[in-house]
Design an enzyme around this catalytic site. Structure first.
Site, PDB file in Angstrom:
ATOM      1  N   TYR A  80       0.336 -17.316   8.150  1.00  0.00           N
ATOM      2  CA  TYR A  80       1.209 -17.838   9.194  1.00  0.00           C
ATOM      3  C   TYR A  80       2.553 -18.174   8.550  1.00  0.00           C
ATOM      4  CZ  TYR A  80       3.392 -20.533  12.782  1.00  0.00           C
ATOM      5  OH  TYR A  80       4.291 -20.957  13.710  1.00  0.00           O
ATOM      6  N   GLY A 117       0.819  -1.222   0.000  1.00  0.00           N
ATOM      7  CA  GLY A 117       0.000   0.000   0.000  1.00  0.00           C
ATOM      8  C   GLY A 117       0.848   1.266   0.000  1.00  0.00           C
ATOM      9  N   TYR A 158     -13.969   0.386  11.094  1.00  0.00           N
ATOM     10  CA  TYR A 158     -12.579   0.838  11.068  1.00  0.00           C
ATOM     11  C   TYR A 158     -12.129   1.246  12.474  1.00  0.00           C
ATOM     12  CZ  TYR A 158      -8.379   3.005   9.148  1.00  0.00           C
ATOM     13  OH  TYR A 158      -7.082   3.318   8.856  1.00  0.00           O
ATOM     14  N   THR A 201      -6.479  -3.004  -2.076  1.00  0.00           N
ATOM     15  CA  THR A 201      -6.598  -1.572  -2.374  1.00  0.00           C
ATOM     16  C   THR A 201      -5.625  -1.118  -3.465  1.00  0.00           C
ATOM     17  OG1 THR A 201      -5.085  -0.927  -0.603  1.00  0.00           O
ATOM     18  CG2 THR A 201      -7.422  -0.992  -0.050  1.00  0.00           C
ATOM     19  N   TYR A 251      -0.765  -8.143  24.814  1.00  0.00           N
ATOM     20  CA  TYR A 251       0.436  -8.926  24.476  1.00  0.00           C
ATOM     21  C   TYR A 251       1.664  -8.338  25.158  1.00  0.00           C
ATOM     22  CZ  TYR A 251      -0.955 -12.575  21.206  1.00  0.00           C
ATOM     23  OH  TYR A 251      -1.462 -13.722  20.660  1.00  0.00           O
TER      24      TYR A 251
END
Ligand code: UDP
Length: 309
Positions: free
Chosen positions: A57, A11, A140, A36, A154
């Site tokens: 993955y 992108g 979004y 996109t 995390y």
């Protein structure tokens, strides 16, 4: 050689960041579904995997994992709400797992959209947001907000070195101007170059603060590679707020266009004002945006002219 994995690397922002990574001798792998941007402009040395980030993955290990994959244009994400939520929920999880296994640095490009219709302008990172969490932009906004929560989890639970940035309306060469993909700057430029009507939503008194892509790359590179920034959250943007009507007028002037400004209905849940408090990024990164809007627009006009006329 250090290795970097970038989701959404094909992108607009990703391809600029990758240029910087390659200049600095990194080996770059991209996962991108070409949703996109239909074709790739990336150099041949980049390893490109054509996949949805949520289905991705790898056994590979990476020093840096950058999660950029998203549909950033409101008309486009509103037309693809489920895809939009998946890449920024399950997709974030996929990328976090790769970073955890790799013991790498994880960087997320969140968004100024997490603040919604902000009541504090310029908006600091500490602002909690004012978001319609079931409205048409929620796919979004809430994807980005959920991702930030997951990333912080995390960091806290697994000790992962995470860094979250919230970019504010970045523009420049390489940004797509056409159809529902076109954000306001390239869209107005293309309309102006074709002497078509410039389509301002509402009165045009809503504001944005635009950041030129080179300034974004500089901040992002520093934020990604500087040590000691685990767990930090930074606005990467500008506090030079302008109305959309002013933007339309500047673009008509810069392009020498004979376009007329027309007013369309306001967009639903369009944030009324957006401006970044960048004092934290200035301090932590020793960074300041230094490209004037007119200069950035001239460069962007040239790129749109060369690629879309
Ligand atoms: N906008 C506009 N005309 C257009 C496209 C956008 O007036 O053809 C306005 C829009 O209403 C918003 C601002 O420009 O206030 C920025 O829109 P953009 O699509 O670039 O993304 P956003 O900043 O809302 O995420």
């Amino acid at each position: 050689m250090k290795k970097c994995l970038v989701s959404g690397g094909n992108g607009f922002l990703g391809s600029h960041l990758i240029e910087k990574c390659l200049e600095n001798g990194l080996e770059v792998t991209v996962v991108d579904n070409f949703s996109t941007m239909k074709s790739s402009n990336l150099p041949e040395t980049v390893n490109i995997i054509d996949k949805n980030v949520e289905d991705f993955y790898t056994e590979g290990n990476f020093d840096y994992v950058v999660h950029l994959a998203a549909r950033p244009s409101p008309e486009d994400y509103i037309a693809h709400p489920v895809d939009t939520l998946m890449s920024n929920s399950l997709g974030t999880l996929s990328m976090l797992e790769i970073a955890r296994k790799s013991k790498g640095v994880f960087m997320y490009t969140s968004s100024s959209e997490t603040y919604g219709n902000a009541s504090i302008i310029p908006t600091p990172e500490t602002y909690w947001g004012n978001v319609n969490f079931t409205g048409i932009r929620s796919c979004y906004d809430e994807g980005k907000r959920y991702s930030e929560a997951l990333i912080m989890a995390y960091m806290r639970q697994f000790g992962l070195d995470t860094r979250i940035q919230r970019p504010f309306n970045v523009y420049g060469p390489g940004i797509r101007p056409d159809g529902q993909y076109g954000r306001v700057v390239p869209r107005f430029i293309l309309q102006a170059l074709k002497d078509e009507d410039i389509t301002v939503h509402g009165k045009g008194d809503q504001t944005r603060s635009f950041l030129y892509v080179d300034d974004w790359v500089e901040a992002t590179w520093k934020f990604l590679t500087k040590s000691g920034l685990k767990g930090e959250i930074l606005n990467i943007g500008s506090n030079k707020e302008i109305t959309i009507l002013e933007l339309a007028k500047i673009i008509i002037e810069v392009t020498g266009s004979s376009s007329k400004i027309v007013h369309l209905d306001s967009r639903e849940d369009d944030p009324f004002r957006r401006s970044a408090d960048i004092s934290k990024a200035r301090k932590i990164l020793d960074w300041t945006p230094n490209t004037e809007l007119e200069v950035g627009l001239i460069n962007t006009v040239k790129w749109v002219r060369d690629n879309y006329l």
